[in-house]
Design an enzyme around this catalytic site. Sequence first.
Site, mmCIF file in Angstrom:
data_model
loop_
_atom_site.group_PDB
_atom_site.id
_atom_site.type_symbol
_atom_site.label_atom_id
_atom_site.label_comp_id
_atom_site.label_asym_id
_atom_site.label_seq_id
_atom_site.Cartn_x
_atom_site.Cartn_y
_atom_site.Cartn_z
ATOM 1 N N ARG A 158 9.483 -24.799 2.540
ATOM 2 C CA ARG A 158 7.921 -24.404 3.175
ATOM 3 C C ARG A 158 7.892 -23.838 4.281
ATOM 4 N NH1 ARG A 158 7.952 -30.140 1.172
ATOM 5 N NH2 ARG A 158 7.526 -30.167 -1.305
ATOM 6 N N LYS A 194 2.252 -10.468 6.891
ATOM 7 C CA LYS A 194 2.143 -9.920 5.633
ATOM 8 C C LYS A 194 3.570 -9.833 5.751
ATOM 9 C CE LYS A 194 -2.268 -7.565 5.131
ATOM 10 N NZ LYS A 194 -2.634 -6.468 4.517
ATOM 11 N N GLU A 226 1.413 5.569 9.065
ATOM 12 C CA GLU A 226 0.975 4.723 9.695
ATOM 13 C C GLU A 226 -0.117 4.621 10.898
ATOM 14 O OE1 GLU A 226 -0.135 2.374 7.514
ATOM 15 O OE2 GLU A 226 1.606 1.814 6.440
ATOM 16 N N LYS A 266 -3.658 -2.117 16.105
ATOM 17 C CA LYS A 266 -3.440 -4.177 14.687
ATOM 18 C C LYS A 266 -3.230 -4.952 15.229
ATOM 19 C CE LYS A 266 -0.984 -5.257 11.063
ATOM 20 N NZ LYS A 266 -0.215 -4.262 9.945
ATOM 21 N N GLU A 282 -7.145 -11.165 6.110
ATOM 22 C CA GLU A 282 -7.480 -10.219 5.955
ATOM 23 C C GLU A 282 -9.314 -10.417 4.884
ATOM 24 O OE1 GLU A 282 -5.288 -7.019 4.528
ATOM 25 O OE2 GLU A 282 -6.757 -6.893 2.693
ATOM 26 N N ARG A 325 -9.688 -6.683 8.554
ATOM 27 C CA ARG A 325 -8.104 -6.476 8.610
ATOM 28 C C ARG A 325 -8.153 -5.595 7.346
ATOM 29 N NH1 ARG A 325 -2.747 -10.103 8.617
ATOM 30 N NH2 ARG A 325 -1.348 -8.091 8.162
ATOM 31 N N ASN A 350 -6.140 -1.069 5.397
ATOM 32 C CA ASN A 350 -6.083 -0.228 4.028
ATOM 33 C C ASN A 350 -6.046 0.540 4.443
ATOM 34 O OD1 ASN A 350 -4.235 -2.827 3.516
ATOM 35 N ND2 ASN A 350 -6.655 -3.817 2.887
ATOM 36 N N HIS A 365 -4.683 3.082 1.891
ATOM 37 C CA HIS A 365 -3.357 1.829 1.027
ATOM 38 C C HIS A 365 -3.482 2.562 -0.753
ATOM 39 C CE1 HIS A 365 -1.877 2.425 4.979
ATOM 40 N NE2 HIS A 365 -0.900 1.104 4.264
ATOM 41 N N HIS A 380 -0.571 3.021 -2.509
ATOM 42 C CA HIS A 380 0.107 2.481 -3.672
ATOM 43 C C HIS A 380 0.346 2.047 -5.302
ATOM 44 C CE1 HIS A 380 -0.499 -1.325 -0.401
ATOM 45 N NE2 HIS A 380 0.772 -0.992 -0.282
ATOM 46 N N HIS A 388 6.501 4.733 1.745
ATOM 47 C CA HIS A 388 4.757 4.398 1.855
ATOM 48 C C HIS A 388 4.573 5.490 2.011
ATOM 49 C CE1 HIS A 388 2.773 1.411 1.904
ATOM 50 N NE2 HIS A 388 2.875 1.658 3.576
HETATM 51 N N1 LIG Z 1 3.780 -5.932 5.926
HETATM 52 C C1 LIG Z 1 3.367 -5.112 6.056
HETATM 53 O O1 LIG Z 1 2.001 -5.683 7.137
HETATM 54 C C2 LIG Z 1 3.770 -3.711 5.881
HETATM 55 C C3 LIG Z 1 2.640 -3.042 6.282
HETATM 56 C C4 LIG Z 1 3.593 -1.621 5.777
HETATM 57 C C5 LIG Z 1 4.362 -1.352 4.989
HETATM 58 N N2 LIG Z 1 5.110 -2.272 4.552
HETATM 59 C C6 LIG Z 1 5.995 -2.213 3.560
HETATM 60 O O2 LIG Z 1 6.728 -1.619 4.870
HETATM 61 C C7 LIG Z 1 8.023 -0.868 3.577
HETATM 62 C C8 LIG Z 1 8.261 0.670 4.253
HETATM 63 O O3 LIG Z 1 8.946 0.430 5.474
HETATM 64 P P1 LIG Z 1 10.237 1.581 6.079
HETATM 65 O O4 LIG Z 1 9.564 2.978 5.721
HETATM 66 O O5 LIG Z 1 10.965 0.953 6.966
HETATM 67 O O6 LIG Z 1 11.390 1.339 4.832
HETATM 68 P P2 LIG Z 1 12.753 0.878 4.811
HETATM 69 O O7 LIG Z 1 12.798 -0.938 4.782
HETATM 70 O O8 LIG Z 1 13.062 0.969 3.380
HETATM 71 O O9 LIG Z 1 13.310 1.678 5.479
HETATM 72 C C9 LIG Z 1 13.605 3.513 5.127
HETATM 73 C C10 LIG Z 1 15.367 3.477 5.432
HETATM 74 O O10 LIG Z 1 15.612 3.798 6.450
HETATM 75 C C11 LIG Z 1 17.171 2.634 6.174
HETATM 76 N N3 LIG Z 1 16.833 2.315 8.163
HETATM 77 C C12 LIG Z 1 16.248 1.147 8.458
HETATM 78 N N4 LIG Z 1 16.891 1.613 10.103
HETATM 79 C C13 LIG Z 1 17.085 2.369 10.533
HETATM 80 C C14 LIG Z 1 17.853 2.841 11.753
HETATM 81 N N5 LIG Z 1 17.353 1.990 12.783
HETATM 82 N N6 LIG Z 1 19.168 3.286 11.538
HETATM 83 C C15 LIG Z 1 19.144 4.841 10.240
HETATM 84 N N7 LIG Z 1 18.157 3.904 8.676
HETATM 85 C C16 LIG Z 1 17.533 2.801 9.401
HETATM 86 C C17 LIG Z 1 17.099 1.774 5.317
HETATM 87 O O11 LIG Z 1 17.934 0.877 5.486
HETATM 88 C C18 LIG Z 1 16.453 2.631 4.021
HETATM 89 O O12 LIG Z 1 16.850 3.399 3.975
HETATM 90 C C19 LIG Z 1 6.810 -0.803 2.364
HETATM 91 O O13 LIG Z 1 7.923 -1.927 0.795
HETATM 92 C C20 LIG Z 1 6.025 -1.293 2.244
HETATM 93 O O14 LIG Z 1 5.057 -2.186 1.884
HETATM 94 C C21 LIG Z 1 4.295 -3.634 5.001
#
Ligand SMILES: NC(=O)c1ccc[n+]([C@@H]2O[C@H](COP(=O)([O-])OP(=O)(O)OC[C@H]3O[C@@H](n4cnc5c(N)ncnc54)[C@H](O)[C@@H]3O)[C@@H](O)[C@H]2O)c1
Length: 334
Positions: A108, A130, A172, A214, A224, A228, A232, A235, A239, A251
């Site tokens: 939990r 999130k 972003e 943020k 949200e 908040r 989006n 977004h 998506h 993304h």
């Molecule tokens: N929770 C939230 O509020 C929120 C907000 C925006 C995006 N997201 C989510 O985030 C995700 C995208 O995140 P992302 O762009 O970080 O993608 P990702 O996590 O897939 O990372 C991108 C690539 O970089 C590699 N990587 C990570 N750190 C590295 C480093 N320091 N050096 C070399 N390679 C590295 C990873 O293995 C991957 O191949 C999406 O799923 C999106 O929906 C969430």
Amino acid sequence: MYKIEPLIYIGQNILEQCLPYVQGRQVCVVTQKEIPDLMLQKLKNLFSSKTLNIVYIPEGETAKSWATVEYLMDQFVAAKFNRECTVVALGGGVVGDVAGFAASIYLRGVNFIQMPTTLLAQVDASVGGKTAINHAQGKNLIGTFYQATSVIIDIDSLQTLAQRDYIAGLAEVVKIACVRDADFFAWLEQHVETILVRESGTVMQMIHQAVKLKAQIVKADEKEQGERMLLNFGHTVAHAIETASAYDCLHGEAVAMGMVQALALSQEHGLSVQAVQRIIALLQGFGLPTQLPENGWQKHMAHDKKHRDSGLNRVLLAGLGQGMIHLEALASEE
Ligand SMILES: NC(=O)c1ccc[n+]([C@@H]2O[C@H](COP(=O)([O-])OP(=O)(O)OC[C@H]3O[C@@H](n4cnc5c(N)ncnc54)[C@H](O)[C@@H]3O)[C@@H](O)[C@H]2O)c1
């Protein structure tokens, strides 16, 4: 080093800032094999007096799945993690989203720390609580609100990040400037070159401003219900583009295209032609895509989380730095 609230730290070589937030004996670092060893080695040293488990999850958006969550649960149970354990997400948004979700449901909810290693995760995904996994019909449809007890943004991790991933993160940054801070937008315009070559002082300043904005929004509206939603911007369409591309499109790239799509409607609500041109020019200056794909993304709009009984909440711009919520009637999307 920058510090926002007591919880978010931004700097270089600062992983040890997490130590006051790790109370128990058991620590589980969730990460990916693709993430260079540098940060993990530092954590191994930091946690040498703890019982440390390292769990690797697959790379890519498809890792945000029930299968990964089940795998994490199996690992947590096998290691006999108790309620005092700490889950550390070391990686990009994918690791943060899925590890955060797992931490929020195991026993939990257990202590959770974010150590984002991509620009996108540093400026956005790691802040705000999130967590999410995807459903076959749509992105982030399953998840929780679950705050990390601390977020440690060590920009040294960006040294190894692929340029395509780095640029995706800039989408972003542009987004938050567009909806909240015209001065920050102008600052970005003036620093395109130093940002692209990752000059550390500029990058740190940029991350600090994006995270500060943020964090303010999240503080005012954690779940949200109103403000908040501004985060989006771009977004809803993003998506749909990602899902339609089978996650071939990153993304951040999809967010850039989603923002462009929202600009035409924004003009009807007061956004000037000059502002539209500046936004498109900045996205292009960073090397982000601004042309919408023809991949049938429209049919995936129906599953967006932002749907309400009365319609779909779309985020538009009334001006640069002035995001607004516009309720779009459902019939008009078909
Ligand atoms: N929770 C939230 O509020 C929120 C907000 C925006 C995006 N997201 C989510 O985030 C995700 C995208 O995140 P992302 O762009 O970080 O993608 P990702 O996590 O897939 O990372 C991108 C690539 O970089 C590699 N990587 C990570 N750190 C590295 C480093 N320091 N050096 C070399 N390679 C590295 C990873 O293995 C991957 O191949 C999406 O799923 C999106 O929906 C969430």
